[in-house]
Design an enzyme around this catalytic site. Sequence first.
Site, short mmCIF file in Angstrom:
data_model
loop_
_atom_site.label_atom_id
_atom_site.label_comp_id
_atom_site.label_asym_id
_atom_site.label_seq_id
_atom_site.Cartn_x
_atom_site.Cartn_y
_atom_site.Cartn_z
CG ASP A 102 59.11 20.14 18.87
OD1 ASP A 102 59.32 21.12 19.61
OD2 ASP A 102 58.26 20.16 17.96
C1 NOJ Z 1 57.24 23.13 19.91
C2 NOJ Z 1 57.10 23.31 18.44
O1 NOJ Z 1 56.58 22.11 17.86
C3 NOJ Z 1 58.40 23.66 17.72
O2 NOJ Z 1 58.12 23.97 16.39
C4 NOJ Z 1 59.09 24.79 18.42
O3 NOJ Z 1 60.28 25.11 17.74
C5 NOJ Z 1 59.35 24.39 19.84
N1 NOJ Z 1 58.10 24.13 20.52
C6 NOJ Z 1 60.14 25.46 20.61
O4 NOJ Z 1 59.36 26.56 20.86
#
Ligand code: NOJ
Length: 745
Positions: free
Chosen positions: A282
Amino acid sequence: MLVMALAAAPVEGQQAPARTPVPAMERLVDSLLALMTLEERLGQLTQLSGQPSDSGPRVRAEDEARIRAGRVGSFLGIYGAAYTRRLQRIAVQGSRLKIPLLFAYDVIHGFRTIFPVPLAEAASWDPAAVERSARVASVEATGHGLHWTFAPMVDIARDPRWGRIVEGAGEDPYLGAALAAARVRGFQGTDLAAPNTMLATAKHFAAYGAAEGGRDYNTVDLSPQTLHGIYMRPFQAAAAAGVGSVMASFNEVNGVPMHANADLINGVLRGRWGWDGVVVSDWNGIQELMPHGVAASRAEAGALGLHAGVDVDMVSEIYGKDVSAAVRSGQVTQHELNEAVRRVLQAKYRVGLFQDPYRYSDVEREREVTLTADHRAAARDVARRSIVLLKNQGKVLPLSKSSKTIAVIGTLAADAGSALGSWSADGRKEEAVSVLDGIRRALPSAQVLYARGAEVEGTDTSGFAEAVRVARRADAVILVLGERREMSGEANNRASIELPGMQEELAKRVQAAGRPVVVALMNGRPLAIPWLDQHIPAILETWYLGTEMGYAVADVIFGDYNPGGKLPVTFPRATGQIPLYYNHKNTGRPSGEKGNTSKYLDVPWTPLYPFGHGLSYTTFTYSTPQLSRRSMRATDTLVIQMVVTNTGQRAGDEVVQLYLRDDVASVTRPVKELRGFRRVTLRPREHVTVTFTLRADDLAFYDRRMNRVVEPGGFTVFVGGGSSEVKEARFEVTTGAQLGDARPR
Ligand code: NOJ
């Protein structure tokens, strides 16, 4: 009479389908790996993000040089057919090994045509509709140069304070598993290399929704039975559906942050389940191993990520900048590194980029697939299917279309931006239809009066007088209440799930005006609304329904569409009841209103609206369930049938639900668990025989030693139109069984 045969949707005991070996892919990947320098290999694992600009998201100036040097494998948040083509050309013409780039983005519930938020779509209990929604999103997104979406989010959420509950399918692992698989099918289609399908990502692995206190990113501490029996199941279903990628979650699980969790990623996901896709971190998740307190330096964090099996480093740039020494010294093995690179290259191969790196970057197709009439029609249909009628006392709904004057009250009614919900990719609020606009369009010859009433938050009551004036002049009032879209989603948690601001006060004033009142709720989580439930005759849960929201809500309010959605999550009476979910344990002192039972003194222990609840403008009756046998061995199948009849005056949809309880077992089991569902449409007086089939997998659970077993003994089956409106039957299992954790069905 219709007869429907329905196998209980596969959930447990699934293994990722063994992919047919593709020798050409392996030859290509091996030959590239043999040629790649250490820096080029780490480059493939590096994902950079785009920056907003007036002409759309763009890479930073220095990133073009990095593409040329082979130091970047993928981008996040970059799209547009012409621009992705330009960047792709730099990669395939300007870099030494000519490896194409992957373009990824959060395409969660639509790209330009926005569909209902995932929690709302889950309320449709309609895997085909959910698949269609993901399909349309994929067609539009791939038309804009994208290959990879960070969806579906398949996290189970038992705590509505957690803002990200809006992005998932609610509290139930069985429904969650069925919808996870549907979304994967929708995004990926049957041929990932086709120019209109994209790599899907099951996220966030794992147990991200179990954050303590409902605070996003917070600690997760779970028994192995709950982790594997509840939270892992939708991931297992996504893996079995062939999802191409999985995203690690920000949280720790039982003391180990997921970006360093080799046991769960390499051990369970890849090892036990046999899944062979690419794991992406993430946002900055590798770097966050430092504040978690398991890595003292960026280099250590990077080594932990690679050991755990996290292949792609989203934006922290640790793999690209800080782990080469660890690879050279052998702390990260060549094998670990090469396997990660191999999985990234395989993903590129599977989406077809080695055959034609430009196939997704086609300006003409981009024009053709954007916000088409078909896409809007699909969004409207899925939106209507997602609406839940919570209450309809005295049949206030549907309102008559011949009403002369309708009052629409509430800031949210005119808020087309909120209609889009959290994560709206390239969705635009000027293309979205607010509830107010939808009602105006539905009643061209009526007088539609609008009053703001109150803001969603704050203490301002200056709009009350106007709201009451408008209500008094109307035949009926539509009061739109809830949360702005920014009040759920990532990091947007609430300590209280009651109606925010002065909205309940507004409802009291409007109700006192004495006209029939319909409340339409716009929200991304369950709300605790006991006052509304007691005093407002008709309540619709309309969530955030996307681009076509206003039309869909008007279709339901004026009876052009009979609502058939059901809650995918429990609605508590008060925040203090959380966590409150239907598949809870019985305890030694089962809940009741009196005595020393598991209860509260100040609020009933029961929910306001239970899981699976939802009404219709018609009524349905259920026969007692008929079982094909009263006793079975674990290896047998059990067929359960019931007749469902539309006993009202209108055609309508019912979601037939099947629950199961293992009455006595060696570990405690939930009071009931969903094991089958089917949304059916019936004309007035029509009936249907619905058939469910139960197998060992449906009866199995993790025992004290974490074996998946079926134990002999009594089981109770419940069927009905909600988790608390059920008819029962019983059967015995005569012989037990031990099932493999990942046994294909
Ligand atoms: C953080 C989020 O937790 C995740 O779900 C997302 O895909 C990423 N950012 C990228 O934007």
